[in-house]
Design an enzyme around this catalytic site. Structure first.
Site, mmCIF file in Angstrom:
data_model
loop_
_atom_site.group_PDB
_atom_site.id
_atom_site.type_symbol
_atom_site.label_atom_id
_atom_site.label_comp_id
_atom_site.label_asym_id
_atom_site.label_seq_id
_atom_site.Cartn_x
_atom_site.Cartn_y
_atom_site.Cartn_z
ATOM 1 N N GLY A 18 -12.253 12.156 -19.534
ATOM 2 C CA GLY A 18 -11.381 13.278 -19.340
ATOM 3 C C GLY A 18 -9.416 13.374 -19.693
ATOM 4 N N ASN A 39 -11.485 11.287 -33.855
ATOM 5 C CA ASN A 39 -11.336 11.285 -35.211
ATOM 6 C C ASN A 39 -9.510 11.597 -35.758
ATOM 7 O OD1 ASN A 39 -11.312 13.655 -36.723
ATOM 8 N ND2 ASN A 39 -12.324 13.813 -35.152
ATOM 9 N N HIS A 40 -9.368 12.029 -34.681
ATOM 10 C CA HIS A 40 -7.492 12.166 -35.047
ATOM 11 C C HIS A 40 -6.377 11.032 -35.374
ATOM 12 C CE1 HIS A 40 -8.450 16.230 -35.457
ATOM 13 N NE2 HIS A 40 -9.203 15.956 -34.596
ATOM 14 N N TYR A 92 -1.620 14.201 -30.036
ATOM 15 C CA TYR A 92 -3.407 13.685 -29.010
ATOM 16 C C TYR A 92 -3.634 12.730 -30.310
ATOM 17 C CZ TYR A 92 -8.437 14.418 -28.997
ATOM 18 O OH TYR A 92 -9.187 14.379 -28.498
ATOM 19 N N LYS A 121 -4.916 8.626 -28.344
ATOM 20 C CA LYS A 121 -6.301 7.726 -28.413
ATOM 21 C C LYS A 121 -5.802 6.996 -28.989
ATOM 22 C CE LYS A 121 -8.647 11.254 -26.492
ATOM 23 N NZ LYS A 121 -9.543 11.629 -25.496
ATOM 24 N N ASP A 131 -12.412 15.529 -12.179
ATOM 25 C CA ASP A 131 -11.773 15.708 -13.754
ATOM 26 C C ASP A 131 -10.558 16.494 -12.814
ATOM 27 O OD1 ASP A 131 -12.883 17.782 -16.335
ATOM 28 O OD2 ASP A 131 -10.750 18.706 -14.674
ATOM 29 N N ILE A 132 -9.073 17.500 -13.538
ATOM 30 C CA ILE A 132 -8.866 18.108 -12.080
ATOM 31 C C ILE A 132 -8.838 19.365 -11.835
ATOM 32 C CG2 ILE A 132 -7.996 18.865 -14.536
ATOM 33 C CD1 ILE A 132 -5.236 18.210 -13.906
ATOM 34 N N SER A 181 -7.569 17.256 -24.974
ATOM 35 C CA SER A 181 -8.108 17.193 -26.000
ATOM 36 C C SER A 181 -7.989 18.034 -27.301
ATOM 37 C CB SER A 181 -10.345 17.341 -26.311
ATOM 38 O OG SER A 181 -9.848 18.445 -25.614
HETATM 39 P P1 NAI Z 1 -12.052 19.497 -22.765
HETATM 40 O O1 NAI Z 1 -11.152 19.306 -22.799
HETATM 41 O O2 NAI Z 1 -13.475 20.037 -22.810
HETATM 42 O O3 NAI Z 1 -12.800 18.612 -21.562
HETATM 43 C C1 NAI Z 1 -12.009 17.665 -20.721
HETATM 44 C C2 NAI Z 1 -11.845 17.924 -19.431
HETATM 45 O O4 NAI Z 1 -10.467 17.265 -19.062
HETATM 46 C C3 NAI Z 1 -11.304 18.722 -19.031
HETATM 47 O O5 NAI Z 1 -11.688 19.091 -17.691
HETATM 48 C C4 NAI Z 1 -9.851 18.805 -17.975
HETATM 49 O O6 NAI Z 1 -9.464 19.733 -17.173
HETATM 50 C C5 NAI Z 1 -9.771 17.509 -17.969
HETATM 51 N N1 NAI Z 1 -8.651 16.851 -17.772
HETATM 52 C C6 NAI Z 1 -7.543 17.471 -18.818
HETATM 53 N N2 NAI Z 1 -6.093 16.723 -18.194
HETATM 54 C C7 NAI Z 1 -6.923 16.010 -17.010
HETATM 55 C C8 NAI Z 1 -5.965 15.147 -15.921
HETATM 56 N N3 NAI Z 1 -4.774 15.133 -15.861
HETATM 57 N N4 NAI Z 1 -7.122 14.985 -14.859
HETATM 58 C C9 NAI Z 1 -8.269 15.432 -14.941
HETATM 59 N N5 NAI Z 1 -8.493 15.587 -15.761
HETATM 60 C C10 NAI Z 1 -7.522 16.042 -17.630
HETATM 61 O O7 NAI Z 1 -12.816 18.038 -24.133
HETATM 62 P P2 NAI Z 1 -14.570 17.737 -24.284
HETATM 63 O O8 NAI Z 1 -14.375 18.717 -25.727
HETATM 64 O O9 NAI Z 1 -15.472 17.729 -23.393
HETATM 65 O O10 NAI Z 1 -13.993 16.588 -24.525
HETATM 66 C C11 NAI Z 1 -14.104 15.504 -23.924
HETATM 67 C C12 NAI Z 1 -13.646 14.064 -24.194
HETATM 68 O O11 NAI Z 1 -13.332 13.618 -25.503
HETATM 69 C C13 NAI Z 1 -12.114 14.525 -25.429
HETATM 70 O O12 NAI Z 1 -11.485 13.031 -24.204
HETATM 71 C C14 NAI Z 1 -11.575 14.441 -26.091
HETATM 72 O O13 NAI Z 1 -9.758 13.574 -26.409
HETATM 73 C C15 NAI Z 1 -12.474 13.485 -26.625
HETATM 74 N N6 NAI Z 1 -13.207 13.766 -27.854
HETATM 75 C C16 NAI Z 1 -13.993 15.232 -28.415
HETATM 76 C C17 NAI Z 1 -14.036 15.678 -29.251
HETATM 77 C C18 NAI Z 1 -15.369 16.721 -29.280
HETATM 78 O O14 NAI Z 1 -15.714 17.143 -30.282
HETATM 79 N N7 NAI Z 1 -15.150 17.753 -28.024
HETATM 80 C C19 NAI Z 1 -13.722 15.288 -30.576
HETATM 81 C C20 NAI Z 1 -13.123 13.915 -30.213
HETATM 82 C C21 NAI Z 1 -12.637 13.102 -29.189
HETATM 83 C C1 15L Z 2 -11.676 16.539 -31.472
HETATM 84 O O1 15L Z 2 -10.427 15.158 -30.646
HETATM 85 C C2 15L Z 2 -11.435 17.410 -30.083
HETATM 86 O O2 15L Z 2 -11.228 17.228 -28.679
HETATM 87 C C3 15L Z 2 -12.865 18.644 -30.446
HETATM 88 O O3 15L Z 2 -11.296 19.783 -30.064
HETATM 89 C C4 15L Z 2 -12.723 18.945 -32.249
HETATM 90 O O4 15L Z 2 -10.988 19.891 -32.736
HETATM 91 C C5 15L Z 2 -12.567 17.447 -33.168
HETATM 92 O O5 15L Z 2 -11.972 16.369 -32.606
HETATM 93 C C6 15L Z 2 -12.494 17.480 -34.314
HETATM 94 O O6 15L Z 2 -11.813 17.257 -34.879
HETATM 95 O O7 15L Z 2 -13.234 18.457 -34.974
#
Ligand code: NAI
Ligand code: 15L
Length: 272
Positions: free
Chosen positions: A74, A114-115, A138, A142, A37-38, A77
């Site tokens: 990563g 889903n976005h 965003y 994706k 992670d970053i 999000s």
């Molecule tokens: P989050 O925001 O909690 O985690 C994403 C991580 O990526 C963070 O720890 C952040 O520090 C890291 N990151 C950001 N920029 C970076 C970079 N330049 N280099 C390295 N690391 C970097 O998001 P979450 O909820 O854990 O989601 C994980 C993945 O799933 C994301 O790609 C998100 O787009 C995708 N996602 C999540 C959903 C959800 O409901 N949580 C729904 C749809 C997709």
């Molecule tokens: C996503 O892609 C986002 O990462 C998460 O934060 C939620 O908002 C999710 O979609 C959603 O659509 O609920």
């Protein structure tokens, strides 16, 4: 000989919400788990911990070296200015696939969203080959990741499962999530099947639990051997969850509140 399918599995975004959920389960799939992670992450057991900005090409190349599979979470999000999205999600995902090509990675699981289809109305039921209608920068990033991974399969044979995840949380937080919710248990199983299912080539699947009212087909997830075990119907008090204003864009479109985020002004206002 180890019974684990991969020698070294890389989990990006490991410090994030879903990274922390998935990290323990990912250990079972490889002899070594490398988490990155970053942001700083906790050391745990024999996990290799690498702090790396995916926007750094050389750093990401070194990060991928020695890995034969990647779960790529990563990146940014949520909806943010395009200049930020470019670095983490566009350049970052490109750097990751270049590393995958150079170091012989076999399988990637890409956390799409889903976005990618957020501007479809909520009364439409979508297959994965529907028109993409991203609801912001965003979602566009994706969609780029989905196309990039298609190219790396067609050109270099790197297999990818793109998971258009709905809303992966401990519990649904609003009325929309009663349709889009993906439980942590189902997420873990879906990512596991995406890593292990044989000969998937390039595949896009939606990620949701067996919710009573859904907007997406689960057919491609079933092809992976995934059958959701949880449902948002199990939550009592669902009717009391917050709802978008009837008739508003948030209520009309699948992307919910994402469809109204921005614009993000980075230049001085234009005089009217
Ligand atoms: P989050 O925001 O909690 O985690 C994403 C991580 O990526 C963070 O720890 C952040 O520090 C890291 N990151 C950001 N920029 C970076 C970079 N330049 N280099 C390295 N690391 C970097 O998001 P979450 O909820 O854990 O989601 C994980 C993945 O799933 C994301 O790609 C998100 O787009 C995708 N996602 C999540 C959903 C959800 O409901 N949580 C729904 C749809 C997709
Ligand atoms: C996503 O892609 C986002 O990462 C998460 O934060 C939620 O908002 C999710 O979609 C959603 O659509 O609920």
């Amino acid at each position: 000989m180890s019974s684990r399918p991969f020698k070294r599995l890389l989990l990006t975004g490991a410090a994030g919400a879903l990274g922390r959920v998935l990290r323990p389960a990912m250990r079972g799939h490889a002899s070594v788990l490398r988490v990155s992670d970053i942001q700083p992450m906790e050391a745990s057991g024999s996990d290799e911990v690498v702090v790396c900005d995916l926007a750094d090409k050389a750093g990401t190349d070194a990060l991928v070296a020695g890995c034969d599979a990647i779960v790529h979470l990563g990146g940014i999000s949520v909806e943010r200015p395009f200049e930020e999205i470019i670095e983490s999600n566009i350049r970052g995902t490109f750097h990751l696939y270049e590393g995958a090509r150079r170091h012989g990675v076999k399988r990637v699981v890409f956390a799409s969203s889903n976005h990618v289809v957020g501007f479809h109305p909520q009364d439409e039921h979508l297959q994965t080959d529907c028109e993409r209608r991203p609801d912001g920068y965003y979602g566009i990033s994706k969609a780029f990741g989905e196309d990039l991974s298609r190219f790396y399969f067609d050109r270099y044979g790197i297999e990818t499962v793109c998971l258009r995840i709905g809303s992966a949380y401990a519990a649904p937080k609003d009325q929309r999530m009663l349709s889009t919710w993906l439980s942590f248990g189902d997420l873990e199983a879906l990512v596991g099947r995406s890593l292990l299912a044989p000969e998937i080539g390039h595949l896009i699947a939606y990620g949701m639990s067996a919710n009573p009212s859904v907007w997406w087909s689960n057919a491609k997830a079933a092809r992976l051997g995934f059958a959701p075990q949880d449902t948002s119907a199990a939550f009592e008090g669902a009717s009391a969850l917050p709802a978008a204003l009837p008739g508003s864009p948030e209520a009309r479109y699948q992307g919910g509140s994402f469809v109204v985020r921005g614009p993000f002004e980075t230049l001085p206002e234009v005089p009217q």
